[in-house]
Design an enzyme around this catalytic site. Sequence first.
Site, PDB file in Angstrom:
ATOM      1  N   GLU A 165     -77.719  30.306 -38.760  1.00  0.00           N
ATOM      2  CA  GLU A 165     -77.041  30.671 -39.965  1.00  0.00           C
ATOM      3  C   GLU A 165     -77.573  31.049 -41.147  1.00  0.00           C
ATOM      4  O   GLU A 165     -77.580  30.671 -42.095  1.00  0.00           O
ATOM      5  CB  GLU A 165     -76.046  29.296 -40.411  1.00  0.00           C
ATOM      6  N   GLU A 352     -73.338  25.546 -31.984  1.00  0.00           N
ATOM      7  CA  GLU A 352     -72.747  24.515 -32.588  1.00  0.00           C
ATOM      8  C   GLU A 352     -71.091  24.448 -32.666  1.00  0.00           C
ATOM      9  O   GLU A 352     -70.685  25.459 -32.739  1.00  0.00           O
ATOM     10  CB  GLU A 352     -73.238  24.642 -34.132  1.00  0.00           C
TER      11      GLU A 352
END
Length: 453
Positions: A165, A352
């Site tokens: 991310e 995730e």
Amino acid sequence: MQIKFPESFTWGVATAAAQVEGAVFEDGRGPSIWDVFSRLPGKIKNGYLPDIACDSYHKVERDVEMLKELGVKSYRFSFSWSRILPEGTGKVNEKGIIYYKKLLALLKENGIRANATMYHWDLPYALQMKGGFGNREIVKWFCEYASVLLDNFGEDIDMWATFNEPIATYVGYAQGFFAPGLQDEKYARQALHHLLLCHGECVKLFREHMFTHASIGIVVDVWKHYPAREGNAEDQSIAVTSNEIRGYGMFLHPLFLGGYSKELMNYFEINHLTPDIQDGDFETICQPLDFYGLNFYNGLYDNADEIREMEKTRKAGGNYQDRPENHPEALKDVLHMLVEKYHVDIPIYITENGVPIDDADGREANLDDQSRIEYVKNVLIWLHKAIEEGIDVRGYYLWSLMDNFEWSAGYAARYGLYYTDYETLERIPKKSAKWYAQVTRENGLLIDAVPQA
Ligand code: NOJ
């Protein structure tokens, strides 16, 4: 009815170093930007610190035992740069190497594959002092760190992600909600450009090692925004900005299509934010990858009037999961977008997915987390549909193995399959842990009905 996943599907769980390890001052580890940021007043909910977290540095055996109980085939974790290189570059901390060797040996003994992230938000503070990602030298620093990882752990790791991310660096450099807490958009845009270069150079370095067993990719989260009111120009413009200018477009375009999108370049020009881009940079960034890691949590419908109200009360510790609605169906749309818009033609992993329950709801409500089961179940239904439609998704990692340090929300947001008792550091399986163990065992799940769409 039961839905089944492809035979070779990988079930896993994920964590990250700064969120679980603790032991931040032990055995030669240097401070990271989160150790420093968390000490600034008002930055982390209730003043929580990551110093102990889940104490995984001392409890790695228990962590691997939990992975066994869950029956997962793969564990996604991250390396702490400042545990390996306390100053960011230079002297290697042998105790740090020993810790990760121990984790990897335990995984191997238990037949669990390792999926390792090199950078999950915790830059050594020493490097931040030299400008962090804003300094183009970071490309050299990152490659030095990556070399230490590849040389020491290369034989034992199946999947490598360069970054997790990367948007967190934007949040930390432009918006101030994350470490290091800067609010300088120009600097942030330059930092993101350098971050992408670190990724590209690292992939080249990885290729030089000629590993035959391992693959490399990157993890980019996609929170896809949609206009809430059809035909409403303001809603439409918020969605475009959130996707292209301040969301996944910042990364997916340069990584998979090459260069920055027209929307982003226009925005840079109008606002005098164009980063310094050197010849060859875009070629470096756009390296062929072996897999793409998608972190998916929710789809978001933007209503300009509501957003204005929300912005007024935005506080540290909040994130997009504070939105009242869940849109698991967005996952299927996002997966199609990856293939159709960004031409992602490599295997995809959901690296995730998960949902928090507030610590304030109490221990019992957290242990009896039926709402988490329902949320994950819905996501898996849409994932299954996407696979049936031909999207090449090879695995799913639930966030997270256990409750941990949730960045600016501290210990207030609990995402774990295991409940972490922060007093005793005991980990207790929640209802969802037993449910997920059944999913991994059966390679599928029971559902009431197949949604239409
Ligand atoms: C994204 C991040 O990668 C992870 O560190 C974080 O805890 C989860 N999402 C939940 O917010």
